[in-house]
Design a protein around this motif. Structure first.
Motif, PDB file in Angstrom:
ATOM      1  N   PHE A  19       0.833  -1.200   0.000  1.00 16.98           N
ATOM      2  CA  PHE A  19       0.000   0.000   0.000  1.00 16.98           C
ATOM      3  C   PHE A  19       0.866   1.247   0.000  1.00 16.98           C
ATOM      4  O   PHE A  19       2.064   1.211   0.297  1.00 16.98           O
ATOM      5  CB  PHE A  19      -0.928   0.024   1.216  1.00 16.98           C
ATOM      6  N   SER A  20       0.252   2.379  -0.333  1.00 14.32           N
ATOM      7  CA  SER A  20       0.942   3.661  -0.299  1.00 14.32           C
ATOM      8  C   SER A  20      -0.076   4.773  -0.085  1.00 14.32           C
ATOM      9  O   SER A  20      -1.138   4.785  -0.697  1.00 14.32           O
ATOM     10  CB  SER A  20       1.681   3.923  -1.623  1.00 14.32           C
ATOM     11  N   ASP A  21       0.251   5.715   0.800  1.00 15.41           N
ATOM     12  CA  ASP A  21      -0.574   6.904   1.014  1.00 15.41           C
ATOM     13  C   ASP A  21      -0.033   8.116   0.256  1.00 15.41           C
ATOM     14  O   ASP A  21      -0.544   9.224   0.385  1.00 15.41           O
ATOM     15  CB  ASP A  21      -0.636   7.244   2.504  1.00 15.41           C
ATOM     16  N   SER A  22       0.976   7.890  -0.559  1.00 16.63           N
ATOM     17  CA  SER A  22       1.653   8.984  -1.237  1.00 16.63           C
ATOM     18  C   SER A  22       0.805   9.673  -2.295  1.00 16.63           C
ATOM     19  O   SER A  22       1.118  10.798  -2.721  1.00 16.63           O
ATOM     20  CB  SER A  22       2.940   8.478  -1.905  1.00 16.63           C
ATOM     21  N   TYR A  23      -0.257   9.020  -2.732  1.00 19.91           N
ATOM     22  CA  TYR A  23      -1.062   9.557  -3.830  1.00 19.91           C
ATOM     23  C   TYR A  23      -2.344  10.212  -3.341  1.00 19.91           C
ATOM     24  O   TYR A  23      -3.123  10.752  -4.132  1.00 19.91           O
ATOM     25  CB  TYR A  23      -1.370   8.455  -4.841  1.00 19.91           C
ATOM     26  N   LEU A  24      -2.575  10.191  -2.027  1.00 17.89           N
ATOM     27  CA  LEU A  24      -3.761  10.824  -1.466  1.00 17.89           C
ATOM     28  C   LEU A  24      -3.590  12.340  -1.421  1.00 17.89           C
ATOM     29  O   LEU A  24      -2.473  12.843  -1.295  1.00 17.89           O
ATOM     30  CB  LEU A  24      -4.019  10.305  -0.049  1.00 17.89           C
ATOM     31  N   PRO A  25      -4.703  13.069  -1.526  1.00 11.57           N
ATOM     32  CA  PRO A  25      -4.595  14.541  -1.458  1.00 11.57           C
ATOM     33  C   PRO A  25      -4.163  15.027  -0.065  1.00 11.57           C
ATOM     34  O   PRO A  25      -4.374  14.348   0.925  1.00 11.57           O
ATOM     35  CB  PRO A  25      -6.026  14.997  -1.792  1.00 11.57           C
TER      36      PRO A  25
END
Length: 345
Positions: free
Chosen positions: A339-345
């Motif tokens: 998973f990755s949260d890097s692409y969330l606003p």
């Protein structure tokens, strides 16, 4: 029943209403299931896989489209509903889709099968599955399950994963109960007393029981008040797509989270905006059913952090260990890759 049971489950999870699963063709601007994928690396077009049938489950995407959020982000988004026999991740891996809606647990299984899919947003912050029992049942917690007959659609998908987590929370296993595979007949099985409880979705199956005037209550895991070690529905993309089209994915997620927030804030309007996409949703009775499901879903989507789409590292770590212990992963999976949260606003 589809060839892949978890695909059938995905189609009715979350915000789905069984009464809306009509055979009518999708109206509106969703893409034909047999059509090709997106444009090249620099294209602003994205194809999003939303499983095989349109329903209120996907209201946030319909809202984002109808409110113009994707257009405002400079994107042309095709909402592609899968064909009935299509593999959940097939179009994503072949490049026909750029993003797919799936469970975090399903994406972790795909990772274990060497499918490089990354969960970039978790839409359900609370796992929506529970054991549904009659209100007068002797089952009040997972500790009461030993020796009982429990129904679940099959040995796959969220309901089965949720059953395993529920049993484990009381130090039980499937050997301590009788598991009955009932397909998608939860109401008939419980009302007919063929089982003592059924695994279902608290924001779908439980609502349907209520509308059918069959009183039930939900039994959830008892492990110290923690949520089950499972990650619910979210959005996934391949590593290649993220490397080549990360900027577009960020824009897509920002616009989609606006749709999610609008659905939370204005569920009645979300139902109205979804009429264009969902067969039979113009019917007042179906609208009421859809609104009930959306209202039951809002508590599952809201986050303690307030950040929509957030992937909680601790939950992912717990899920990786749980799924490995339960034999649900063909190979170990590193959560750093899952998973990755890097692409969330």
């Amino acid at each position: 029943m589809l060839r892949n049971g978890s695909r059938r489950l995905r189609a009715i999870t979350g915000l789905a209403v069984a009464a809306l699963l009509a055979g009518s063709a999708l109206t509106g601007c969703a893409k034909d299931p047999t059509a090709g994928g997106s444009g090249g690396k620099n294209s602003q077009q994205l194809t999003v896989g939303l499983t095989y049938i349109p329903n209120i489950q996907f209201a946030p995407f319909y809202v984002a489209e109808e409110k113009g959020y994707y257009q405002q982000a400079g994107l042309k988004v095709d909402l592609r509903h899968h064909s009935a026999s299509e593999d959940l991740f097939g179009a994503l891996n072949s490049g026909r889709e750029d993003v797919v809606y799936a469970g975090g647990d399903e994406m972790m299984q795909a990772q274990a099968q060497s499918k490089p899919i990354v969960d970039v947003a978790t839409l359900y912050q609370k796992y929506p599955v529970a054991l549904l029992v009659p209100t007068d049942s002797a089952i009040h917690s997972a500790n009461d399950l030993r020796g009982h007959v429990l129904g679940t659609p099959g040995p796959y998908g969220e309901t089965y994963f949720g059953l395993l987590a529920l049993l484990r929370s009381a130090n039980l296993s499937t050997k301590d109960v009788k598991v009955k595979y009932i397909g998608f007949t939860q109401q008939a099985a419980l009302a007919g007393k063929k089982v003592d409880g059924v695994m279902g979705f608290v924001n779908n199956d439980a609502v349907q029981f209520d509308q059918a005037h069959i009183p039930v209550r939900a039994v959830t895991a008892t492990d110290g008040g923690q949520q089950p070690p499972l990650v619910g529905s979210g959005l996934g993309a391949t590593r290649t797509t993220l490397q080549n089209r990360g900027a577009q994915i960020k824009k897509f997620l920002a616009a989609t989270m606006r749709g999610v927030q609008e659905t939370i804030d204005n569920p009645q309007e979300a139902v109205q905006l979804s009429e264009k996409y969902v067969p039979d949703l113009q019917d007042p009775e179906q609208q009421a059913a859809a609104l009930s499901v959306l209202k039951a879903t809002i508590p599952l989507v809201r986050t303690g952090s307030g950040k929509l789409g957030y992937n909680d590292p601790a939950t992912w770590a717990r899920m990786a260990e749980f799924m490995k212990q339960q034999g649900l992963l063909s190979h170990p999976v590193s959560t750093d890759q899952a998973f990755s949260d890097s692409y969330l606003p």
